[in-house]
Design a protein around this motif. Structure first.
Motif, PDB file in Angstrom:
ATOM      1  N   VAL A  97      -7.221  16.010   1.074  1.00 56.64           N
ATOM      2  CA  VAL A  97      -7.358  14.708   0.446  1.00 56.64           C
ATOM      3  C   VAL A  97      -5.953  14.142   0.259  1.00 56.64           C
ATOM      4  N   PHE A  98      -5.728  12.955   0.797  1.00 58.35           N
ATOM      5  CA  PHE A  98      -4.466  12.254   0.600  1.00 58.35           C
ATOM      6  C   PHE A  98      -4.596  11.460  -0.693  1.00 58.35           C
ATOM      7  N   ILE A  99      -3.682  11.690  -1.625  1.00 55.32           N
ATOM      8  CA  ILE A  99      -3.715  11.017  -2.920  1.00 55.32           C
ATOM      9  C   ILE A  99      -2.537  10.066  -3.027  1.00 55.32           C
ATOM     10  N   MET A 100      -2.843   8.847  -3.399  1.00 61.78           N
ATOM     11  CA  MET A 100      -1.816   7.850  -3.722  1.00 61.78           C
ATOM     12  C   MET A 100      -1.893   7.673  -5.226  1.00 61.78           C
ATOM     13  N   TRP A 101      -0.898   8.171  -5.923  1.00 63.88           N
ATOM     14  CA  TRP A 101      -0.841   8.163  -7.385  1.00 63.88           C
ATOM     15  C   TRP A 101       0.080   7.034  -7.817  1.00 63.88           C
ATOM     16  N   ALA A 102      -0.482   6.012  -8.445  1.00 61.42           N
ATOM     17  CA  ALA A 102       0.307   4.869  -8.906  1.00 61.42           C
ATOM     18  C   ALA A 102      -0.192   4.462 -10.292  1.00 61.42           C
ATOM     19  N   PRO A 103       0.193   5.222 -11.321  1.00 65.71           N
ATOM     20  CA  PRO A 103      -0.335   4.953 -12.663  1.00 65.71           C
ATOM     21  C   PRO A 103       0.153   3.618 -13.224  1.00 65.71           C
ATOM     22  N   ASP A 104      -0.646   3.048 -14.087  1.00 69.99           N
ATOM     23  CA  ASP A 104      -0.303   1.770 -14.720  1.00 69.99           C
ATOM     24  C   ASP A 104       1.057   1.816 -15.409  1.00 69.99           C
ATOM     25  N   GLU A 105       1.453   2.987 -15.904  1.00 75.67           N
ATOM     26  CA  GLU A 105       2.700   3.134 -16.653  1.00 75.67           C
ATOM     27  C   GLU A 105       3.938   3.122 -15.754  1.00 75.67           C
ATOM     28  N   GLN A 126      -1.155  12.572  10.599  1.00 76.97           N
ATOM     29  CA  GLN A 126      -2.309  12.204  11.415  1.00 76.97           C
ATOM     30  C   GLN A 126      -3.536  13.074  11.101  1.00 76.97           C
ATOM     31  N   GLY A 127      -4.713  12.447  11.121  1.00 80.90           N
ATOM     32  CA  GLY A 127      -5.957  13.190  11.016  1.00 80.90           C
ATOM     33  C   GLY A 127      -6.550  13.290   9.622  1.00 80.90           C
ATOM     34  N   LEU A 128      -5.948  12.677   8.641  1.00 84.07           N
ATOM     35  CA  LEU A 128      -6.514  12.724   7.294  1.00 84.07           C
ATOM     36  C   LEU A 128      -7.680  11.755   7.200  1.00 84.07           C
ATOM     37  N   LYS A 129      -8.825  12.216   6.672  1.00 83.16           N
ATOM     38  CA  LYS A 129      -9.980  11.334   6.608  1.00 83.16           C
ATOM     39  C   LYS A 129     -10.351  10.913   5.197  1.00 83.16           C
ATOM     40  N   ILE A 130      -9.798  11.572   4.192  1.00 79.29           N
ATOM     41  CA  ILE A 130     -10.150  11.232   2.817  1.00 79.29           C
ATOM     42  C   ILE A 130      -8.896  10.769   2.087  1.00 79.29           C
ATOM     43  N   GLU A 131      -8.980   9.580   1.500  1.00 76.55           N
ATOM     44  CA  GLU A 131      -7.875   9.036   0.712  1.00 76.55           C
ATOM     45  C   GLU A 131      -8.398   8.667  -0.663  1.00 76.55           C
ATOM     46  N   TRP A 132      -7.636   9.031  -1.686  1.00 76.94           N
ATOM     47  CA  TRP A 132      -8.019   8.762  -3.067  1.00 76.94           C
ATOM     48  C   TRP A 132      -6.867   8.035  -3.753  1.00 76.94           C
ATOM     49  N   GLN A 133      -7.115   6.813  -4.152  1.00 78.62           N
ATOM     50  CA  GLN A 133      -6.125   5.998  -4.871  1.00 78.62           C
ATOM     51  C   GLN A 133      -6.370   6.178  -6.365  1.00 78.62           C
ATOM     52  N   VAL A 134      -5.343   6.592  -7.098  1.00 74.73           N
ATOM     53  CA  VAL A 134      -5.464   6.792  -8.545  1.00 74.73           C
ATOM     54  C   VAL A 134      -4.461   5.885  -9.245  1.00 74.73           C
ATOM     55  N   ASN A 135      -4.966   4.992 -10.088  1.00 73.52           N
ATOM     56  CA  ASN A 135      -4.115   4.041 -10.796  1.00 73.52           C
ATOM     57  C   ASN A 135      -4.057   4.285 -12.290  1.00 73.52           C
ATOM     58  N   ASP A 136      -4.861   5.183 -12.765  1.00 68.36           N
ATOM     59  CA  ASP A 136      -4.925   5.439 -14.192  1.00 68.36           C
ATOM     60  C   ASP A 136      -5.298   6.898 -14.393  1.00 68.36           C
ATOM     61  N   LEU A 137      -4.714   7.532 -15.372  1.00 73.90           N
ATOM     62  CA  LEU A 137      -4.994   8.945 -15.622  1.00 73.90           C
ATOM     63  C   LEU A 137      -6.476   9.184 -15.861  1.00 73.90           C
ATOM     64  N   SER A 138      -7.162   8.240 -16.486  1.00 71.56           N
ATOM     65  CA  SER A 138      -8.596   8.426 -16.741  1.00 71.56           C
ATOM     66  C   SER A 138      -9.384   8.492 -15.430  1.00 71.56           C
ATOM     67  N   ASP A 139      -8.869   7.867 -14.346  1.00 76.48           N
ATOM     68  CA  ASP A 139      -9.515   7.958 -13.034  1.00 76.48           C
ATOM     69  C   ASP A 139      -9.487   9.386 -12.502  1.00 76.48           C
ATOM     70  N   LYS A 141      -8.864  12.343 -14.589  1.00 75.12           N
ATOM     71  CA  LYS A 141      -9.291  13.404 -15.508  1.00 75.12           C
ATOM     72  C   LYS A 141     -10.735  13.817 -15.258  1.00 75.12           C
ATOM     73  N   ASP A 142     -11.558  12.859 -14.881  1.00 77.36           N
ATOM     74  CA  ASP A 142     -12.948  13.139 -14.534  1.00 77.36           C
ATOM     75  C   ASP A 142     -13.019  13.203 -13.014  1.00 77.36           C
ATOM     76  N   SER A 143     -13.538  14.265 -12.488  1.00 75.51           N
ATOM     77  CA  SER A 143     -13.553  14.460 -11.040  1.00 75.51           C
ATOM     78  C   SER A 143     -14.574  13.588 -10.316  1.00 75.51           C
ATOM     79  N   SER A 144     -15.339  12.779 -11.023  1.00 70.23           N
ATOM     80  CA  SER A 144     -16.416  12.019 -10.377  1.00 70.23           C
ATOM     81  C   SER A 144     -15.905  11.053  -9.306  1.00 70.23           C
ATOM     82  N   ALA A 145     -14.744  10.426  -9.497  1.00 66.68           N
ATOM     83  CA  ALA A 145     -14.214   9.512  -8.479  1.00 66.68           C
ATOM     84  C   ALA A 145     -13.886  10.272  -7.194  1.00 66.68           C
ATOM     85  N   LEU A 146     -13.330  11.457  -7.330  1.00 63.87           N
ATOM     86  CA  LEU A 146     -13.047  12.281  -6.157  1.00 63.87           C
ATOM     87  C   LEU A 146     -14.340  12.736  -5.500  1.00 63.87           C
ATOM     88  N   ILE A 147     -15.307  13.118  -6.296  1.00 66.27           N
ATOM     89  CA  ILE A 147     -16.591  13.582  -5.753  1.00 66.27           C
ATOM     90  C   ILE A 147     -17.237  12.486  -4.910  1.00 66.27           C
TER      91      ILE A 147
END
Length: 164
Positions: A97-105, A126-139, A141-147
Motif C-alpha cells: 500500500v502506497f501511503i501519502m501522509w499529509a496531516p492538516d498540521e 512501478q506496479g503499486l495498485k493500492i494508494e491511501w491518502q491520509v490527511n488527518d490522524l483520525s483517518d 487511527k481507525d483501519s476502516s478507510a484502509l479496509i
C-alpha cells in the motif's frame, strides 16, 4: 517532476527490498513499513530509516496496524510503503500500500511540495495498485478507510491478524 525533487537511488533499493521476498532471507529483516521523506534541503526523496519498521521490530506486537501508524509524524508529511497482510473470505493476502501522509498540521508549503513530488516517486515505484491518502490522524487511527481500499468491510475479515 513538477516540483524538481529527485528520487534517491536508496528509495528504489528499499522498494525492491519490500516488494520481493527471497528464499532464505531472514524474515525479521524484511521491511513491514518503509517510510520516505524529503531531504533536509527539500531537493530529493530519501528513505526515512528512523521511522521505517522491520518485521523484527513488531514481532509479538498485538496491535501491528496501530504501531505502524504511530511512526508517522503528526506535523509533517511522508510517503510510505506498507506491506499489508489481510484475510478476505477465502485467502490470506499481502499487498503493498502506497501511503501519502499529509496531516492538516503540516505546513501548506510542505503539503504542496509532497503533493507535487508524488508523481516522480510513483514513476520509480512501478506496479503499486493500492494508494491511501491520509490527511488527518483520525483517518488512520481507525483501519476502516484502509479496509475500504483493500476491498470492503464485508469482504475483509482480518487485518494484520486482528478480526475487523
Amino acid at each position: 517532476m513538477a516540483s524538481g525533487v529527485i528520487v534517491d537511488d536508496g528509495v528504489v533499493t528499499a522498494y525492491n527490498e519490500i516488494k520481493v521476498h527471497h528464499a532464505g532471507e531472514v524474515v525479521g529483516d524484511r521491511y513491514k513499513l518503509v517510510m520516505f521523506r524529503l531531504s533536509d534541503d527539500d531537493k530529493s526523496i530519501i528513505v526515512d530509516e528512523e521511522n521505517s519498521v522491520r518485521m523484527k521490530d513488531i514481532e509479538g506486537e498485538g496491535e501491528v496496524f496501530k504501531r505502524l501508524i504511530e511512526k508517522f509524524p503528526l506535523n509533517d508529511c511522508r510517503y510510505a510503503l506498507y506491506d499489508c497482510c489481510y484475510r478476505n473470505k477465502d485467502t490470506e493476502k499481502a499487498d503493498l500500500v502506497f501511503i501519502m501522509w499529509a496531516p492538516d498540521e503540516a505546513s501548506l508549503k510542505k503539503k504542496m511540495l509532497y503533493a507535487s513530488s508524488k508523481g516522480a516517486l510513483r514513476k520509480k515505484l512501478q506496479g503499486l495498485k493500492i494508494e491511501w491518502q491520509v490527511n488527518d490522524l483520525s483517518d488512520a487511527k481507525d483501519s476502516s478507510a484502509l479496509i475500504e481500499k483493500l476491498g470492503s468491510r464485508g469482504s475483509i475479515k482480518e487485518l494484520e491478524g486482528k478480526t475487523v
